[in-house]
Design a protein around this motif. Structure first.
Motif, PDB file in Angstrom:
ATOM      1  N   TYR A 127       0.838  -1.211   0.000  1.00 26.04           N
ATOM      2  CA  TYR A 127       0.000   0.000   0.000  1.00 26.04           C
ATOM      3  C   TYR A 127       0.867   1.254   0.000  1.00 26.04           C
ATOM      4  CZ  TYR A 127      -4.244  -2.619   1.420  1.00 26.04           C
ATOM      5  OH  TYR A 127      -5.321  -3.459   1.491  1.00 26.04           O
ATOM      6  N   ARG A 191      -4.045   1.217  -3.987  1.00 27.18           N
ATOM      7  CA  ARG A 191      -3.933   0.562  -2.681  1.00 27.18           C
ATOM      8  C   ARG A 191      -3.319   1.593  -1.765  1.00 27.18           C
ATOM      9  NH1 ARG A 191      -0.809  -5.071  -2.990  1.00 27.18           N
ATOM     10  NH2 ARG A 191      -1.475  -5.248  -5.151  1.00 27.18           N
ATOM     11  N   VAL A 218      -8.841   0.146  -1.482  1.00 27.67           N
ATOM     12  CA  VAL A 218      -8.275  -0.754  -2.490  1.00 27.67           C
ATOM     13  C   VAL A 218      -9.213  -0.759  -3.691  1.00 27.67           C
ATOM     14  CG1 VAL A 218      -7.707  -3.146  -3.057  1.00 27.67           C
ATOM     15  CG2 VAL A 218      -7.099  -2.228  -0.817  1.00 27.67           C
TER      16      VAL A 218
END
Ligand code: PHE
Length: 355
Positions: A127, A191, A218
């Motif tokens: 992420y 993400r 996401v």
């Protein structure tokens, strides 16, 4: 020595040298012999009385005496200077056995520790960590999240408005809309997590007007099927790594305008282990976050075609997680700035840090 005058000066000098006991006297001696009217300097005036063939030798004799004086001077000077330095060192010596005065070091606030932990975890899963403005517009905080003006769900979040358009953000979800919109010309998978401060007009034993959230978002192509199962799996890892093992998760259907379906997620009460206690109001569960599948309207409004893209979002409050992790019984400890409380955390080692 052949030259009477030189010999005389040499004899007086030898006597004088015996009297030199310090740097001051040594320097006076230098003036007496090598100064403008110094005894050695003045020897040069006799040169005219000397036959020319001997002048060179006379000159050499005077030079020799001058060199001797200079040698003497340098040696003595070094000696006296070393002596002075030694005395000084002795006087100024530091007693290294004395305990030193302690300098106060700050310590990381437990909520910041929690944020770093969450960042480490999600970065390890690929992420990005993103931030957004705390002074937010109505547009990003609500409208672009499927909460038009006058929507009843706005009542869930009492807000601090600065003007009609600007407010202190009530949720980090505002950054969902910002990220989507920034990519609208070239939609791509997302993400991200967004840890940060949020504000609501509420103040009681379990709420403070300023608190922290960490949005998660996401988004991927529809054919990759980012589903509720992925959301559940992600949150299970999250709870395990951030709070601790052996906690159960419970998904309760709920409502948020920007997710559909929506859930509130509970974990086993850390205090009673699920048996029921005053902290969990006898339910055995404590709510930690809201989550869900991103609403098609949110995608559409912010430049992502919901027929092609989809994903999930979640948003825990960080104070609760911090209380869980460190066993802090009262949220107010986090914000009353009692230095004794904060110092406790300096000693907590994070040996189970996320690698
Ligand atoms: N922003 C919501 C809140 O503050 C939580 C949430 C985030 C819910 C993301 C769904 C998805 O209550």
């Amino acid at each position: 020595m052949k030259y009477q005058k030189v010999e005389e000066v040499k004899l007086i000098l030898e006597e004088d040298q015996k009297q030199i006991t310090n740097l001051q006297k040594l320097n006076d001696l230098k003036i007496k012999y090598l100064g403008k009217k110094g005894l050695i300097t003045e020897l040069n005036q006799y040169i005219k009385d000397i036959p020319s063939e001997e002048r060179k030798e006379f000159g050499l004799c005077v030079n020799e005496l001058r060199n001797e004086f200079n040698d003497f001077y340098e040696t003595k000077k070094n000696l006296f200077e070393t002596e002075i330095l030694n005395q000084k060192l002795e006087k100024e010596a530091i007693d290294i056995t004395l305990p030193s005065t302690k300098t106060k070091r700050g310590s990381k606030h437990p909520v910041n520790r929690m944020i770093e932990r969450i960042e480490d975890l999600f970065v390890s899963m690929g992420y990005d960590v993103v931030s957004g403005p705390e002074l937010e517009t109505d547009e990003f905080c609500f409208e672009r999240l499927n909460l038009p003006k006058g929507h009843p769900a706005r009542d869930m979040q009492d807000s601090f408005y600065i003007t009609d358009e600007y407010l202190l953000r009530t949720q980090t979800s505002a950054v969902q809309a910002r990220t989507l919109l920034a990519n609208k010309d070239n939609p791509k998978p997302i993400r991200e997590i967004v840890p940060g401060k949020t504000y609501r007009k509420e103040d009681d034993a379990t709420h403070s007007h300023q608190f922290c959230q960490c949005e998660g978002l996401v988004i991927d192509k529809k054919e990759n099927h980012v589903s509720l199962a992925d959301l559940k799996g992600t949150l299970e890892i999250f709870v395990k790594e951030v709070i601790g093992d052996n906690l159960d998760l419970r998904f309760r259907p709920s409502y948020f305008p920007f997710t559909e379906p929506s859930y509130e997620v509970d974990v086993t009460c850390f205090k009673c282990g699920g048996k029921g206690c005053p902290l969990c109001k006898d339910t055995g569960w404590i709510e930690i976050l809201g989550a869900g599948i991103v609403h098609p309207n949110v995608l559409r409004m912010n430049g992502y075609n919901p027929d092609e893209w989809g994903g999930f979002a979640f948003g825990p409050g960080l104070e609760r997680l911090t209380m869980f992790r460190y066993g802090i019984p009262d949220m107010r400890y986090l914000y009353t700035n009692d230095i004794r409380f904060l110092e406790e955390f300096d000693r907590k080692d994070d040996s189970d840090a996320i690698k």
